[in-house]
Scaffold this motif. Structure first.
Motif, mmCIF file in Angstrom:
data_model
loop_
_atom_site.group_PDB
_atom_site.id
_atom_site.type_symbol
_atom_site.label_atom_id
_atom_site.label_comp_id
_atom_site.label_asym_id
_atom_site.label_seq_id
_atom_site.Cartn_x
_atom_site.Cartn_y
_atom_site.Cartn_z
ATOM 1 N N TYR A 118 0.816 -1.199 0.000
ATOM 2 C CA TYR A 118 0.000 0.000 0.000
ATOM 3 C C TYR A 118 0.860 1.262 0.000
ATOM 4 N N LEU A 119 0.288 2.308 -0.524
ATOM 5 C CA LEU A 119 0.851 3.648 -0.366
ATOM 6 C C LEU A 119 -0.241 4.516 0.245
ATOM 7 N N GLN A 120 -0.066 4.835 1.504
ATOM 8 C CA GLN A 120 -1.009 5.725 2.181
ATOM 9 C C GLN A 120 -0.550 7.156 1.944
ATOM 10 N N MET A 121 -1.428 7.924 1.334
ATOM 11 C CA MET A 121 -1.109 9.305 0.991
ATOM 12 C C MET A 121 -1.962 10.226 1.840
ATOM 13 N N ASN A 122 -1.343 10.989 2.700
ATOM 14 C CA ASN A 122 -2.057 11.941 3.546
ATOM 15 C C ASN A 122 -1.622 13.358 3.207
ATOM 16 N N ASP A 123 -2.508 14.304 3.499
ATOM 17 C CA ASP A 123 -2.203 15.717 3.260
ATOM 18 C C ASP A 123 -1.691 15.930 1.838
ATOM 19 N N VAL A 124 -2.420 15.405 0.884
ATOM 20 C CA VAL A 124 -1.969 15.496 -0.498
ATOM 21 C C VAL A 124 -2.012 16.935 -0.996
ATOM 22 N N LYS A 125 -1.174 17.208 -1.973
ATOM 23 C CA LYS A 125 -1.046 18.548 -2.533
ATOM 24 C C LYS A 125 -1.224 18.475 -4.042
ATOM 25 N N PRO A 126 -1.549 19.577 -4.681
ATOM 26 C CA PRO A 126 -1.697 19.551 -6.144
ATOM 27 C C PRO A 126 -0.474 19.010 -6.864
ATOM 28 N N GLY A 127 0.694 19.221 -6.289
ATOM 29 C CA GLY A 127 1.920 18.705 -6.890
ATOM 30 C C GLY A 127 2.047 17.206 -6.842
ATOM 31 N N ASP A 128 1.150 16.543 -6.114
ATOM 32 C CA ASP A 128 1.154 15.076 -6.066
ATOM 33 C C ASP A 128 0.369 14.466 -7.221
ATOM 34 N N THR A 129 -0.270 15.306 -8.004
ATOM 35 C CA THR A 129 -1.042 14.817 -9.142
ATOM 36 C C THR A 129 -0.133 14.078 -10.121
ATOM 37 N N GLY A 130 -0.581 12.887 -10.552
ATOM 38 C CA GLY A 130 0.205 12.122 -11.505
ATOM 39 C C GLY A 130 -0.291 10.698 -11.618
ATOM 40 N N LEU A 131 0.369 9.928 -12.468
ATOM 41 C CA LEU A 131 0.066 8.515 -12.609
ATOM 42 C C LEU A 131 0.996 7.745 -11.677
ATOM 43 N N TYR A 132 0.425 6.994 -10.765
ATOM 44 C CA TYR A 132 1.200 6.247 -9.781
ATOM 45 C C TYR A 132 1.288 4.790 -10.213
ATOM 46 N N VAL A 133 2.506 4.276 -10.251
ATOM 47 C CA VAL A 133 2.739 2.894 -10.654
ATOM 48 C C VAL A 133 3.597 2.195 -9.614
ATOM 49 N N CYS A 134 3.411 0.898 -9.504
ATOM 50 C CA CYS A 134 4.288 0.130 -8.625
ATOM 51 C C CYS A 134 5.163 -0.784 -9.471
ATOM 52 N N GLY A 135 6.313 -1.084 -8.955
ATOM 53 C CA GLY A 135 7.236 -1.938 -9.670
ATOM 54 C C GLY A 135 8.200 -2.603 -8.722
ATOM 55 N N THR A 136 8.985 -3.519 -9.239
ATOM 56 C CA THR A 136 9.984 -4.199 -8.433
ATOM 57 C C THR A 136 11.374 -3.980 -9.007
ATOM 58 N N TYR A 137 12.349 -3.960 -8.110
ATOM 59 C CA TYR A 137 13.734 -3.886 -8.565
ATOM 60 C C TYR A 137 14.001 -5.107 -9.439
ATOM 61 N N ARG A 138 14.860 -4.959 -10.423
ATOM 62 C CA ARG A 138 15.027 -5.965 -11.465
ATOM 63 C C ARG A 138 15.518 -7.320 -10.976
ATOM 64 N N THR A 139 16.183 -7.385 -9.824
ATOM 65 C CA THR A 139 16.634 -8.663 -9.275
ATOM 66 C C THR A 139 16.157 -8.791 -7.838
ATOM 67 N N PRO A 140 16.012 -10.028 -7.354
ATOM 68 C CA PRO A 140 15.476 -10.243 -6.003
ATOM 69 C C PRO A 140 16.489 -9.962 -4.891
ATOM 70 N N THR A 141 16.777 -8.720 -4.652
ATOM 71 C CA THR A 141 17.690 -8.331 -3.585
ATOM 72 C C THR A 141 16.952 -8.206 -2.259
ATOM 73 N N ALA A 142 17.690 -8.334 -1.177
ATOM 74 C CA ALA A 142 17.070 -8.204 0.150
ATOM 75 C C ALA A 142 16.687 -6.760 0.451
ATOM 76 N N HIS A 143 17.493 -5.831 -0.063
ATOM 77 C CA HIS A 143 17.258 -4.415 0.222
ATOM 78 C C HIS A 143 17.016 -3.650 -1.084
ATOM 79 N N CYS A 144 16.618 -2.411 -0.924
ATOM 80 C CA CYS A 144 16.382 -1.553 -2.082
ATOM 81 C C CYS A 144 17.650 -0.743 -2.351
ATOM 82 N N PRO A 145 18.344 -1.017 -3.436
ATOM 83 C CA PRO A 145 19.643 -0.393 -3.665
ATOM 84 C C PRO A 145 19.606 0.978 -4.320
#
Length: 126
Positions: A79-106
């Motif tokens: 989930y992405l919980q978005m609070n106190d949103v602003k006009p600058g938050d307007t956009g297309l939101y997409v989710c994705g995964t890092y290209r390899t199965p790493t333990a952390h986000c590099p």
């Protein structure tokens, strides 16, 4: 190929909240670093929040204190919980995964993430 599905976007007034959901088949969301990115018209994708396999999270500076990324108890939804949103938050939101199965986000670099969903549009009015 694993497909992603984003949902939860919509139109909201400035100061309001939205909760976006990202689902994918199998164990994708628990095997990889998962990120929420947003894309403004004609611009490159911008990282918003990341969560790694150990549930360690990172939130971009522009959304710090307003947005939160987390998994549900089944680990099947990010989930992405978005609070106190602003006009600058307007956009297309997409989710994705890092290209390899790493333990952390590099990295925040969107070019090395895999995106296979349509995204969900967020529109914030003032």
């Amino acid at each position: 190929q694993v497909q992603f599905m984003e949902s939860g976007g919509g139109s909201v007034q400035s100061g309001g909240s939205l909760k976006l959901s990202c689902t994918a088949s199998g164990d994708t969301l628990t095997t990889y670093c998962v990120g929420w990115f947003r894309q403004f018209s004609g611009q490159e994708r911008e990282g918003v929040a990341l969560i790694d396999r150990e549930d360690k999270t990172h939130v971009s500076g522009s959304t710090q204190g307003r947005f939160t990324i987390f998994r549900d108890s089944t680990k099947k939804v990010v989930y992405l919980q978005m609070n106190d949103v602003k006009p600058g938050d307007t956009g297309l939101y997409v989710c994705g995964t890092y290209r390899t199965p790493t333990a952390h986000c590099p990295t925040w670099d969107a070019t090395v993430f895999v995106f296979r969903g349509q995204g969900t549009q967020v529109t914030v009015s003032s």
